[in-house]
Design an enzyme around this catalytic site. Sequence first.
Site, PDB file in Angstrom:
ATOM      1  N   ASP A 245       0.845  -1.204   0.000  1.00 46.98           N
ATOM      2  CA  ASP A 245       0.000   0.000   0.000  1.00 46.98           C
ATOM      3  C   ASP A 245       0.878   1.250   0.000  1.00 46.98           C
ATOM      4  O   ASP A 245       1.863   1.306  -0.746  1.00 46.98           O
ATOM      5  CB  ASP A 245      -0.949  -0.073   1.217  1.00 46.98           C
ATOM      6  N   TYR A 395      -3.894  10.911   0.786  1.00 44.01           N
ATOM      7  CA  TYR A 395      -4.331  10.689  -0.594  1.00 44.01           C
ATOM      8  C   TYR A 395      -4.390  12.016  -1.351  1.00 44.01           C
ATOM      9  O   TYR A 395      -4.012  12.096  -2.505  1.00 44.01           O
ATOM     10  CB  TYR A 395      -5.710  10.018  -0.619  1.00 44.01           C
ATOM     11  N   HIS A 452      -4.430  -7.932   0.120  1.00 42.90           N
ATOM     12  CA  HIS A 452      -3.781  -6.633   0.277  1.00 42.90           C
ATOM     13  C   HIS A 452      -2.997  -6.488   1.591  1.00 42.90           C
ATOM     14  O   HIS A 452      -1.970  -5.834   1.621  1.00 42.90           O
ATOM     15  CB  HIS A 452      -4.861  -5.554   0.179  1.00 42.90           C
TER      16      HIS A 452
END
Length: 476
Positions: A245, A395, A452
Amino acid sequence: MWQQILQSVRSLEYPRRNAVLAPAALGAGGLLVCWLLSRRKIKTLAMGDGWWGSGERPPREKEDETIQCFQIETSDREIQELHQRLDQARYIPPLEGAAFQYGFNSTYLQRVVAYWRNQFDWRKQLEILNQYPHFKTTIEGIEVHFVHVKPSRVPKGQAARPLLMVHGWPGSFYEFYKIIPLLTDPAGQGLNEDVVFEVICPSIPGYGFSEAPHQQGFDTLAAARIFHKLMQRLGFQEFYVQGGDWGSRITTNMAQMLPKSVKGLHLNFIFITSGGLGMLVSLLLGAYVPWLVGLTREDSRRLFPYFEKNVYDLLRETGYLHIQATKPDTAGCALNDSPVGLAAYILEKFSTWTDKSFRNMDNGGLERKFSLDDLLTHVMIYWVTSSIVSSMRFYKENVSKNPNAAPDARVGVYVPTGLAAFPQELAHTPRSWAKKKFKNIVTYSYMPRGGHFAAFEEPELLAQDIRQLVKKVEHL
Ligand SMILES: *[C@@H]1O[C@H](CO)[C@@H](O)[C@H](O)[C@H]1NC(C)=O
Ligand SMILES: CC(=O)N[C@H]1CO[C@H](CO)[C@@H](O)[C@@H]1O
């Protein structure tokens, strides 16, 4: 090639017959060598500098570089207040038969919250969290938190390898709690392994117990620089890095910044901004003739049908990304105010990102791979630190501009790299696409299972793959 050029330059040195031409030819040869050398020089990512503290950077004041021990503590009052909020939550029923397709099933959410309120023992989880040594130190104006675990025993003739492991969103350093003993104490875990690690797991600034940046612009480059400063402060000249990630992007940036410090880069999530023309061609032909376009059969199994598996699925699963990359603070207000909303928002990711088919399960398959204790511990790390908004802002700082124009997109990664492709990862990146960016792939593994949250889901498999990279790098 090199030999030939040197040879021809050397042969130009002794043509006594032509004393005029020789110096000229030598000069030209020298220029050619210089040009070739400059082409071979590895381009690195500028390290830069930053200030993320509150207000203006104090002029020329030296930063306090001490490292303080730290323990996670919460007061009874905080827990009482949390319980009050849990008791006052309101819910609306899910659509009939909807499972997790519309998001978190609120009937199941009530069960999770009942467990949280009545059975979950935060004090017990705190003991687990505090079993490893925690520290804090100030870098670029903010406090950086990290866990630092040294091996209890190192096999004779061996040295512990320092390894920095970086988490992502919506995870935390806690993702590494199951892999830490496998890496730092293999003997204690019944593994017959000589390669032993000293593990450092920082919290990304704005996540968990690392202070949130007070200034705009804190991106993966800034995080990479801060973690380099952290490792330097801890006295490590050379070390390995690992990440998934955001951790994948941050550790990759670290390798691009100071390639000499990074002995090896291990990733379980492969960030490429574009695979170029080769990628386009392999998408067009890969389903029919994978071997012709540099794909393996396994790549083609994981990639195709491409729109179904890697485009629509991604669209369905990345609405959060758009929100967080544009106006993180707005949704963040609600999440920071409501533990129930926070749990739904975070835990939904632990459902689908572990296995996309879990979307069709009433309870999101959450307890298939994780315990509610582990899941709620992650949620609590965000809750007690009020860090959901600052974690979402990461983000905004990284996804809003043209990714191909970002400075790290123009710099290759030359350190030895190990890539672990887990089958349930959000998108599959074949080795032939990754090669465009990662110029020195030493290991590429099709992992047999896992998604993930690799370290959290499949600690044994991940530990094995990291060791495989280290052994190749060190020729063991
Ligand atoms: C939601 O979860 C509950 C409890 O797991 C389950 O009984 C129910 O069928 C689910 N509802 C929907 C709409 O899937
Ligand atoms: C696409 C984007 O906005 N990227 C930013 C994220 O962080 C990089 C550095 O890692 C910035 O340079 C980018 O502009």
